[in-house]
Design a protein around this motif. Structure first.
Motif, PDB file in Angstrom:
ATOM      1  N   GLU A  79       0.748  -1.129   0.104  1.00  0.00           N
ATOM      2  CA  GLU A  79      -0.013   0.341   0.693  1.00  0.00           C
ATOM      3  C   GLU A  79       0.796   1.408  -0.044  1.00  0.00           C
ATOM      4  O   GLU A  79       0.638   2.258  -0.724  1.00  0.00           O
ATOM      5  CB  GLU A  79      -0.932  -0.244   1.360  1.00  0.00           C
ATOM      6  CG  GLU A  79      -1.861  -0.834   1.197  1.00  0.00           C
ATOM      7  CD  GLU A  79      -2.569  -1.321   2.565  1.00  0.00           C
ATOM      8  OE1 GLU A  79      -2.658  -0.454   2.899  1.00  0.00           O
ATOM      9  OE2 GLU A  79      -3.496  -2.161   2.719  1.00  0.00           O
ATOM     10  N   LEU A  80       2.001   1.134   0.610  1.00  0.00           N
ATOM     11  CA  LEU A  80       3.373   1.917   0.980  1.00  0.00           C
ATOM     12  C   LEU A  80       3.462   2.812  -0.865  1.00  0.00           C
ATOM     13  O   LEU A  80       3.733   3.582  -0.868  1.00  0.00           O
ATOM     14  CB  LEU A  80       3.985   2.579   1.527  1.00  0.00           C
ATOM     15  CG  LEU A  80       5.331   3.130   2.030  1.00  0.00           C
ATOM     16  CD1 LEU A  80       4.027   4.707   2.273  1.00  0.00           C
ATOM     17  CD2 LEU A  80       6.175   2.577   3.357  1.00  0.00           C
ATOM     18  N   GLU A  81       3.737   1.440  -0.951  1.00  0.00           N
ATOM     19  CA  GLU A  81       4.568   1.487  -2.403  1.00  0.00           C
ATOM     20  C   GLU A  81       3.230   2.328  -3.654  1.00  0.00           C
ATOM     21  O   GLU A  81       3.519   3.155  -4.188  1.00  0.00           O
ATOM     22  CB  GLU A  81       4.956   0.175  -3.001  1.00  0.00           C
ATOM     23  CG  GLU A  81       5.294  -0.177  -4.095  1.00  0.00           C
ATOM     24  CD  GLU A  81       5.901  -1.223  -5.219  1.00  0.00           C
ATOM     25  OE1 GLU A  81       6.495  -1.538  -5.950  1.00  0.00           O
ATOM     26  OE2 GLU A  81       5.172  -2.175  -4.596  1.00  0.00           O
ATOM     27  N   ALA A  82       2.299   2.252  -3.201  1.00  0.00           N
ATOM     28  CA  ALA A  82       1.430   2.539  -4.410  1.00  0.00           C
ATOM     29  C   ALA A  82       1.221   3.800  -4.087  1.00  0.00           C
ATOM     30  O   ALA A  82       0.876   4.222  -4.692  1.00  0.00           O
ATOM     31  CB  ALA A  82       0.001   1.692  -4.070  1.00  0.00           C
ATOM     32  N   ALA A  83       0.989   4.599  -2.934  1.00  0.00           N
ATOM     33  CA  ALA A  83       1.086   5.803  -2.419  1.00  0.00           C
ATOM     34  C   ALA A  83       1.617   6.538  -3.027  1.00  0.00           C
ATOM     35  O   ALA A  83       2.029   7.311  -3.421  1.00  0.00           O
ATOM     36  CB  ALA A  83       0.391   5.530  -0.949  1.00  0.00           C
ATOM     37  N   LEU A  84       2.731   5.751  -3.079  1.00  0.00           N
ATOM     38  CA  LEU A  84       4.280   6.633  -3.590  1.00  0.00           C
ATOM     39  C   LEU A  84       4.619   6.727  -4.613  1.00  0.00           C
ATOM     40  O   LEU A  84       4.622   8.187  -5.564  1.00  0.00           O
ATOM     41  CB  LEU A  84       5.519   5.979  -3.031  1.00  0.00           C
ATOM     42  CG  LEU A  84       5.820   5.961  -1.028  1.00  0.00           C
ATOM     43  CD1 LEU A  84       7.058   5.128  -0.705  1.00  0.00           C
ATOM     44  CD2 LEU A  84       6.023   8.164  -0.955  1.00  0.00           C
ATOM     45  N   LEU A  85       4.184   5.373  -5.418  1.00  0.00           N
ATOM     46  CA  LEU A  85       3.763   6.170  -7.225  1.00  0.00           C
ATOM     47  C   LEU A  85       2.355   6.663  -7.315  1.00  0.00           C
ATOM     48  O   LEU A  85       3.263   8.062  -8.231  1.00  0.00           O
ATOM     49  CB  LEU A  85       3.742   4.526  -7.535  1.00  0.00           C
ATOM     50  CG  LEU A  85       4.916   3.971  -7.657  1.00  0.00           C
ATOM     51  CD1 LEU A  85       4.099   2.463  -7.855  1.00  0.00           C
ATOM     52  CD2 LEU A  85       6.104   4.336  -8.494  1.00  0.00           C
ATOM     53  N   VAL A  91       9.555   5.634  -9.786  1.00  0.00           N
ATOM     54  CA  VAL A  91       9.723   3.457  -9.134  1.00  0.00           C
ATOM     55  C   VAL A  91      11.212   4.110  -8.712  1.00  0.00           C
ATOM     56  O   VAL A  91      11.474   2.905  -7.637  1.00  0.00           O
ATOM     57  CB  VAL A  91       9.785   2.989 -10.381  1.00  0.00           C
ATOM     58  CG1 VAL A  91      10.209   1.836 -10.545  1.00  0.00           C
ATOM     59  CG2 VAL A  91       8.355   2.784 -11.342  1.00  0.00           C
ATOM     60  N   ASP A  92      12.243   4.200  -9.219  1.00  0.00           N
ATOM     61  CA  ASP A  92      13.367   4.495  -8.890  1.00  0.00           C
ATOM     62  C   ASP A  92      13.096   5.099  -6.586  1.00  0.00           C
ATOM     63  O   ASP A  92      13.934   4.434  -6.225  1.00  0.00           O
ATOM     64  CB  ASP A  92      14.604   5.197  -9.366  1.00  0.00           C
ATOM     65  CG  ASP A  92      15.531   4.941  -8.799  1.00  0.00           C
ATOM     66  OD1 ASP A  92      16.585   4.178  -8.826  1.00  0.00           O
ATOM     67  OD2 ASP A  92      16.312   6.571  -8.038  1.00  0.00           O
ATOM     68  N   ALA A  93      12.712   6.415  -6.506  1.00  0.00           N
ATOM     69  CA  ALA A  93      12.918   6.773  -5.535  1.00  0.00           C
ATOM     70  C   ALA A  93      11.826   5.792  -4.641  1.00  0.00           C
ATOM     71  O   ALA A  93      12.788   5.440  -3.412  1.00  0.00           O
ATOM     72  CB  ALA A  93      12.488   8.017  -5.346  1.00  0.00           C
ATOM     73  N   THR A  94      11.069   5.391  -5.101  1.00  0.00           N
ATOM     74  CA  THR A  94       9.790   3.720  -3.887  1.00  0.00           C
ATOM     75  C   THR A  94      10.398   2.924  -3.819  1.00  0.00           C
ATOM     76  O   THR A  94      11.083   2.528  -2.406  1.00  0.00           O
ATOM     77  CB  THR A  94       8.846   4.083  -5.220  1.00  0.00           C
ATOM     78  OG1 THR A  94       8.548   5.103  -4.921  1.00  0.00           O
ATOM     79  CG2 THR A  94       7.751   3.598  -4.727  1.00  0.00           C
ATOM     80  N   GLN A  95      11.190   2.728  -4.335  1.00  0.00           N
ATOM     81  CA  GLN A  95      11.430   1.355  -3.854  1.00  0.00           C
ATOM     82  C   GLN A  95      13.256   1.092  -3.696  1.00  0.00           C
ATOM     83  O   GLN A  95      13.638   0.875  -2.111  1.00  0.00           O
ATOM     84  CB  GLN A  95      12.833   0.363  -5.963  1.00  0.00           C
ATOM     85  CG  GLN A  95      11.242   0.228  -6.670  1.00  0.00           C
ATOM     86  CD  GLN A  95      10.585  -0.784  -6.000  1.00  0.00           C
ATOM     87  OE1 GLN A  95      10.931  -1.488  -5.733  1.00  0.00           O
ATOM     88  NE2 GLN A  95       9.053  -0.900  -6.580  1.00  0.00           N
ATOM     89  N   ALA A 309      15.766  14.655  -6.728  1.00  0.00           N
ATOM     90  CA  ALA A 309      16.305  13.997  -5.747  1.00  0.00           C
ATOM     91  C   ALA A 309      17.155  12.375  -5.901  1.00  0.00           C
ATOM     92  O   ALA A 309      18.879  12.209  -5.813  1.00  0.00           O
ATOM     93  CB  ALA A 309      15.832  13.925  -4.013  1.00  0.00           C
ATOM     94  N   ARG A 310      16.551  11.453  -6.275  1.00  0.00           N
ATOM     95  CA  ARG A 310      17.473  10.630  -7.082  1.00  0.00           C
ATOM     96  C   ARG A 310      18.367  10.555  -8.017  1.00  0.00           C
ATOM     97  O   ARG A 310      19.453   9.760  -8.653  1.00  0.00           O
ATOM     98  CB  ARG A 310      16.455   9.388  -7.052  1.00  0.00           C
ATOM     99  CG  ARG A 310      16.180   8.678  -5.828  1.00  0.00           C
ATOM    100  CD  ARG A 310      16.851   8.172  -5.053  1.00  0.00           C
ATOM    101  NE  ARG A 310      17.387   6.459  -5.491  1.00  0.00           N
ATOM    102  CZ  ARG A 310      18.211   5.674  -5.009  1.00  0.00           C
ATOM    103  NH1 ARG A 310      19.721   5.663  -4.384  1.00  0.00           N
ATOM    104  NH2 ARG A 310      19.009   4.684  -6.050  1.00  0.00           N
ATOM    105  N   THR A 311      17.407  11.501  -9.039  1.00  0.00           N
ATOM    106  CA  THR A 311      18.689  11.155 -10.336  1.00  0.00           C
ATOM    107  C   THR A 311      19.256  12.369 -10.504  1.00  0.00           C
ATOM    108  O   THR A 311      20.247  12.001 -11.660  1.00  0.00           O
ATOM    109  CB  THR A 311      16.563  11.170 -11.749  1.00  0.00           C
ATOM    110  OG1 THR A 311      15.959  10.041 -10.971  1.00  0.00           O
ATOM    111  CG2 THR A 311      17.411  10.999 -12.830  1.00  0.00           C
TER     112      THR A 311
END
Length: 346
Positions: A79-85, A91-95, A309-311
Motif C-alpha cells: 500500500e505504501l508503494e502504491a501511495a508513493l507512486l 519507481v526509482d525513488a519509491t524502491q 533527488a534520486r536522479t
C-alpha cells in the motif's frame, strides 16, 4: 518576508541587521560566504507552512492514513508503494525508500506502525536534504541569472517574486525581457518591474541573446548587483528553441566571463513526472544550477522532489505555494516532509 541566501560578507557588512536565528557557529574567513537567515514573524512562518501542508494534503492523507492501526507486513509495504507512486515519487525513488525502510524495520526491530512512519519520515528528509542549498549572493558583480521553463510554469511571476526577495537583501536588480516570442511576456515582466521599481531591458522584436547581452553590459556600467534574464517558455522537445537557449548562454558569456552564474529552471509542482523529464532535458542542454518549484497550492503531489533527488539532485532554491510575494520561500527538507507526513510527534 523570510528569504534565505548566502551572501559575501564584504559589502556593507557593518550595516547588516542582527537577526535572531539558529546558526552554526564557526570561524568565518575573510572571503567566506555567510548565511542571511530568514526574516519574518513566527506567525507568518506558521501561515506559510499551513498553506504548504494544505497544498500537499492529498498526498499527505494517502500516506498518513496507511499507518493508522496498521500491521507491519507485506500488505503495508504494498500500500505504501502504491501511495508513493501515486504521489509522483517515481519507481526509482519509491524502491529506494521501501528498501531502506525495510532495512530500518529489521535493524531497529520496529514493531509499531508509528515507528515505521517515523522511520519513513527520516528517510525522506535524508533523501531531500541534498536539494536544500541557499542561493549565493555577492560572488559576482553583477551576478547573472538565466531563468528557464516551459509555458505555464509561472516563470515570469517567479522572476518578479525573486526580484523582491533580492531587493530585501539589498541587491539592486535589472530584468531582461528575453522572451521575445510572446508580447504578453514582455508586458508582464514590465509590470513586475514597475511593482518592484526595477528597470527592464526589452526590445519590441529581436534576438533574445542580444537582449541578454545588452542587459549584462547595462548592469555592469550601472553597478547593478543582479541581472535576471527571462527566456521564452518551451518544451524540451522543441529542439530549435532549446538551441536558442544555448545561444543565449553563449552570448551572455561573451558579455561577461563565466556568466551566466545561475541557470534556474522553474517547474510546476502539479506536472508530476513531467517535471523530472524537464529537469533532465534542461540540465542536459544548459547545465542547471538550481530549481524553483511553483504551484504547490492545489493538486500538487510533491513526490517528484524525491524523484529529482534520486536522479538529478539539483538544488531547489525556492518553492511556491501561491500568487503572493511571500508565498515563494526557501526549500527546507524537514518542513517539506513534515507537510507530507507530520512532525516527529504525530
Amino acid at each position: 518576508m523570510f528569504s534565505f541566501f548566502k551572501k559575501n560578507p564584504k559589502p556593507e557588512l557593518d550595516s547588516v541587521p542582527e537577526i535572531a536565528a539558529p546558526v552554526v557557529e564557526a570561524p568565518i574567513e575573510e572571503d567566506a560566504p555567510v548565511a542571511l537567515p530568514a526574516i519574518a514573524p513566527a506567525e507568518a512562518k506558521r501561515s506559510w507552512l499551513a498553506r504548504l501542508k494544505s497544498g500537499l494534503s492529498k498526498t499527505s492523507s494517502n500516506l498518513t492514513t496507511l499507518f493508522i492501526g496498521a500491521r507491519i507486513d507485506d500488505d503495508l509495504y504494498e500500500e505504501l508503494e502504491a501511495a508513493l507512486l501515486m504521489a509522483d515519487t517515481g519507481v526509482d525513488a519509491t524502491q529506494f525508500l521501501l528498501t531502506e525502510l525495510k532495512r530500518c524495520v529489521k535493524d531497529q526491530k520496529l514493531t509499531e506502525a508509528a515507528q515505521v512512519k517515523s522511520a519513513l519520515r527520516q528517510l525522506m528528509i535524508k533523501l531531500l536534504e541534498p536539494l536544500q542549498k541557499p542561493l549565493e549572493l555577492g560572488r559576482h558583480q553583477p551576478m547573472v541569472m538565466m531563468i528557464t521553463g516551459v509555458n505555464g510554469a509561472g516563470k515570469t511571476t517567479t522572476i518578479g517574486k525573486l526580484a523582491k526577495h533580492l531587493q530585501a537583501h539589498r541587491q539592486s536588480v535589472l530584468l531582461a525581457a528575453g522572451d521575445t516570442f510572446r508580447a504578453a511576456a514582455r508586458e508582464q515582466l514590465t509590470i513586475w518591474g514597475e511593482r518592484n521599481n526595477v528597470s527592464v531591458i526589452a526590445q519590441e522584436s529581436g534576438d533574445p541573446a542580444a537582449v541578454a547581452f545588452d542587459a549584462v553590459h547595462s548592469a555592469s556600467a550601472k553597478g547593478i548587483n543582479v541581472v535576471m534574464v527571462d527566456t521564452a517558455g518551451r518544451l524540451p522537445t522543441q529542439l530549435h528553441l532549446m538551441e536558442e537557449l544555448k545561444k543565449i548562454k553563449r552570448v551572455t558569456a561573451k558579455a561577461m566571463a563565466d556568466a551566466p552564474h545561475e541557470i534556474l529552471l522553474i517547474i510546476d509542482g502539479n506536472t508530476g513526472q513531467n517535471a523530472l523529464m524537464q529537469v533532465k532535458a534542461f540540465d542536459d542542454a544548459l547545465g542547471l544550477t538550481g530549481l524553483v518549484v511553483t504551484k504547490l497550492d492545489g493538486t500538487a503531489k510533491g513526490g517528484v522532489l524525491a524523484a529529482i533527488a534520486r536522479t538529478r539532485p539539483i538544488p531547489v532554491y525556492f518553492i511556491g505555494v501561491g500568487e503572493q510575494i511571500e508565498d515563494l520561500q526557501p526549500f527546507n527538507a524537514e518542513e517539506f516532509v513534515t507537510a507530507l507526513l507530520g512532525d516527529a510527534s504525530d
